[in-house]
Design a protein around this motif. Structure first.
Motif, PDB file in Angstrom:
ATOM      1  N   SER A   1       8.514  13.429  -1.232  1.00  0.00           N
ATOM      2  CA  SER A   1       7.546  14.256  -0.513  1.00  0.00           C
ATOM      3  C   SER A   1       7.255  13.686   0.866  1.00  0.00           C
ATOM      4  O   SER A   1       7.202  14.413   1.862  1.00  0.00           O
ATOM      5  CB  SER A   1       6.254  14.346  -1.330  1.00  0.00           C
ATOM      6  N   VAL A   2       7.078  12.364   0.937  1.00  0.00           N
ATOM      7  CA  VAL A   2       6.769  11.723   2.214  1.00  0.00           C
ATOM      8  C   VAL A   2       7.953  11.811   3.173  1.00  0.00           C
ATOM      9  O   VAL A   2       7.768  11.948   4.391  1.00  0.00           O
ATOM     10  CB  VAL A   2       6.371  10.248   1.984  1.00  0.00           C
ATOM     11  N   LEU A   3       9.170  11.744   2.628  1.00  0.00           N
ATOM     12  CA  LEU A   3      10.351  11.765   3.490  1.00  0.00           C
ATOM     13  C   LEU A   3      10.726  13.166   3.957  1.00  0.00           C
ATOM     14  O   LEU A   3      11.451  13.330   4.923  1.00  0.00           O
ATOM     15  CB  LEU A   3      11.549  11.152   2.749  1.00  0.00           C
TER      16      LEU A   3
ATOM     17  N   ASN B   1       7.667   3.501  10.056  1.00  0.00           N
ATOM     18  CA  ASN B   1       8.174   2.914  11.300  1.00  0.00           C
ATOM     19  C   ASN B   1       8.772   1.528  11.079  1.00  0.00           C
ATOM     20  O   ASN B   1       9.647   1.095  11.834  1.00  0.00           O
ATOM     21  CB  ASN B   1       7.055   2.847  12.341  1.00  0.00           C
ATOM     22  N   SER B   2       8.304   0.823  10.040  1.00  0.00           N
ATOM     23  CA  SER B   2       8.876  -0.481   9.732  1.00  0.00           C
ATOM     24  C   SER B   2      10.322  -0.366   9.258  1.00  0.00           C
ATOM     25  O   SER B   2      11.073  -1.329   9.296  1.00  0.00           O
ATOM     26  CB  SER B   2       8.040  -1.181   8.651  1.00  0.00           C
ATOM     27  N   LEU B   3      10.685   0.820   8.789  1.00  0.00           N
ATOM     28  CA  LEU B   3      12.066   1.060   8.363  1.00  0.00           C
ATOM     29  C   LEU B   3      12.913   1.612   9.500  1.00  0.00           C
ATOM     30  O   LEU B   3      13.993   2.147   9.260  1.00  0.00           O
ATOM     31  CB  LEU B   3      12.096   2.027   7.178  1.00  0.00           C
TER      32      LEU B   3
ATOM     33  N   GLY C   1      -3.347  18.662   6.308  1.00  0.00           N
ATOM     34  CA  GLY C   1      -4.036  17.468   6.744  1.00  0.00           C
ATOM     35  C   GLY C   1      -3.154  16.256   6.938  1.00  0.00           C
ATOM     36  O   GLY C   1      -3.636  15.173   7.239  1.00  0.00           O
ATOM     37  N   TYR C   2      -1.869  16.409   6.757  1.00  0.00           N
ATOM     38  CA  TYR C   2      -0.950  15.261   6.888  1.00  0.00           C
ATOM     39  C   TYR C   2      -0.285  15.327   8.248  1.00  0.00           C
ATOM     40  O   TYR C   2       0.325  16.331   8.602  1.00  0.00           O
ATOM     41  CB  TYR C   2       0.111  15.305   5.786  1.00  0.00           C
ATOM     42  N   THR C   3      -0.412  14.279   9.034  1.00  0.00           N
ATOM     43  CA  THR C   3       0.109  14.315  10.399  1.00  0.00           C
ATOM     44  C   THR C   3       1.323  13.424  10.564  1.00  0.00           C
ATOM     45  O   THR C   3       1.395  12.343   9.993  1.00  0.00           O
ATOM     46  CB  THR C   3      -0.975  13.870  11.401  1.00  0.00           C
ATOM     47  N   ARG C   4       2.235  13.908  11.315  1.00  0.00           N
ATOM     48  CA  ARG C   4       3.409  13.128  11.696  1.00  0.00           C
ATOM     49  C   ARG C   4       3.323  12.966  13.200  1.00  0.00           C
ATOM     50  O   ARG C   4       3.365  13.925  13.944  1.00  0.00           O
ATOM     51  CB  ARG C   4       4.663  13.918  11.302  1.00  0.00           C
ATOM     52  N   ASN C   5       3.162  11.715  13.669  1.00  0.00           N
ATOM     53  CA  ASN C   5       2.721  11.572  15.050  1.00  0.00           C
ATOM     54  C   ASN C   5       3.829  11.449  16.082  1.00  0.00           C
ATOM     55  O   ASN C   5       3.576  11.558  17.261  1.00  0.00           O
ATOM     56  CB  ASN C   5       1.763  10.377  15.174  1.00  0.00           C
TER      57      ASN C   5
ATOM     58  N   GLY D   1       0.796  -1.219   0.000  1.00  0.00           N
ATOM     59  CA  GLY D   1       0.000   0.000   0.000  1.00  0.00           C
ATOM     60  C   GLY D   1       0.832   1.274   0.000  1.00  0.00           C
ATOM     61  O   GLY D   1       2.034   1.271  -0.279  1.00  0.00           O
ATOM     62  N   ALA D   2       0.166   2.365   0.345  1.00  0.00           N
ATOM     63  CA  ALA D   2       0.816   3.671   0.353  1.00  0.00           C
ATOM     64  C   ALA D   2       1.793   3.784   1.525  1.00  0.00           C
ATOM     65  O   ALA D   2       1.761   2.998   2.469  1.00  0.00           O
ATOM     66  CB  ALA D   2      -0.246   4.768   0.447  1.00  0.00           C
ATOM     67  N   ILE D   3       2.665   4.776   1.423  1.00  0.00           N
ATOM     68  CA  ILE D   3       3.612   5.033   2.511  1.00  0.00           C
ATOM     69  C   ILE D   3       2.884   5.812   3.607  1.00  0.00           C
ATOM     70  O   ILE D   3       2.425   6.927   3.388  1.00  0.00           O
ATOM     71  CB  ILE D   3       4.831   5.836   2.015  1.00  0.00           C
ATOM     72  N   ASP D   4       2.770   5.192   4.772  1.00  0.00           N
ATOM     73  CA  ASP D   4       2.149   5.851   5.910  1.00  0.00           C
ATOM     74  C   ASP D   4       3.083   5.718   7.111  1.00  0.00           C
ATOM     75  O   ASP D   4       4.220   5.270   6.991  1.00  0.00           O
ATOM     76  CB  ASP D   4       0.767   5.264   6.200  1.00  0.00           C
TER      77      ASP D   4
END
Length: 340
Positions: free
Chosen positions: A164-166, A104-106, A175-179, A96-99
């Motif tokens: 973009s995700v990194l 966290n798996s990396l 709307g994009y959260t980094r927890n 799936g998408a990078i979430d």
């Protein structure tokens, strides 16, 4: 030689993907419909793929799935470190998408500084210090059915999507959260360590669940054409970007790669931190000793043959000339070892 490896969570289709990249039919890396992991440790397909354009033998390496329920994270860290440090081309496989979960798996990338060291005196402070030993990186997003959009909801290529995700954005922006702070740390480690980064998406090979459980028995005409098209693109990327494994500017042959691997495994099995430079120096010493023994053997065999084939005595000048010639021959052979 070159090594292309694949790493990712268990039961995400790594072995099947490797078999397709190798163009293997019924044989290949073990694939099972069971919930239990098939692959244990690291497995290298014994026959390399020869890339004529680069005059390169590419070995494909499969790995045991991360986060398996029947083992601890310490082994994950060691297998991850071995995969990364042996590879010229490193594939990370996820669904799936990078979430946040896939990021966290990396997290093992941040453990590299705790798993290996540069030399016996220098502890690694951050992943950037290790980046000179990093392979090229490809993140493959499996079963991907969405449009590829960045965190600003713009349509982009998979590679720009990864960047973009990194890239660190404030929590909650667009709307994009980094927890967690740890999530940001993992992203920064990926950016620091993998200087050459790429991303590809793969649709699900088949929709039917029963067919998916028996995926190894399906012919190509039973698999989605989109999956095969994307597969060919990935294969092209590997052949284009997979280069000879290089340590400290020196390209490795198979014997050197094995010696390099042995140094790391020996350290891990003795509960020590492998030191990259120490392993490299030992590798060079072993390589030079092998060439030295070959040179001595050449000298001894040649002089025995020369003396045994003679029917008459040899004067001092003839012997002197012959020994000089033999010395030059043996030294030239020994100096072919580029590390002497």
């Amino acid at each position: 030689v070159s090594v292309c490896s694949i790493v990712g969570k268990y039961r995400t289709g790594k072995s099947f993907l490797m078999n397709k990249l190798l163009d293997l039919k019924r044989e290949g890396f073990a694939v099972s419909a069971s919930v239990n992991a098939c692959t244990k440790g690291l497995w290298i397909w014994s026959k390399p793929v020869y890339n004529e354009k680069g005059n390169l033998n590419i070995f494909f390496m499969d790995s045991e799935g991360l986060d398996s329920v029947d083992r601890d994270g310490d082994l994950d860290s060691k297998l991850f470190a071995l995969s990364v440090l042996l590879s010229s081309y490193f594939i990370y496989n996820s669904l799936g998408a990078i979430d946040e979960n896939s990021i966290n798996s990396l997290a093992l990338i941040t453990n590299l500084i705790k798993t290996v060291t540069i030399d016996d005196q220098t502890r690694v402070e951050n992943t950037y210090q290790l980046s000179q030993y990093a392979p090229k990186f490809l993140w493959i997003l499996r079963d991907f059915v969405l449009e590829v959009k960045d965190v600003r909801n713009q349509n982009v290529s998979p590679q720009l999507y990864l960047e973009s995700v990194l890239t660190d954005l404030p929590v909650g922006q667009n709307g994009y959260t980094r927890n967690t702070e740890n999530s940001t740390k993992i992203r920064q480690s990926i950016l620091n360590f993998f200087k050459h980064r790429d991303c590809m998406t793969l649709v699900r090979p088949v929709n039917d669940e029963e067919a998916l459980r028996n995926i190894t028995h399906l012919r190509d005409n039973q698999i989605k054409p989109e999956f095969l098209d994307e597969l060919y693109i990935i294969r092209d990327k590997i052949f284009k970007n997979c280069q000879q494994k290089v340590i400290n500017g020196v390209g490795l042959d198979m014997n050197m790669l094995i010696s390099y691997l042995e140094q790391f495994v020996h350290a891990f099995n003795n509960n020590k931190l492998p030191a990259i430079k120490t392993a490299w120096e030992t590798l060079l010493q072993n390589t030079c000793e092998t060439h030295y023994k070959q040179a001595v053997s050449l000298y001894e065999n040649d002089i025995k043959t020369f003396l045994n084939e003679r029917d008459e005595s040899l004067n001092r000048l003839e012997l002197y000339r012959y020994l000089n010639q033999l010395r030059d021959l043996v030294m030239n052979d020994y100096m072919k070892c580029q590390y002497v």
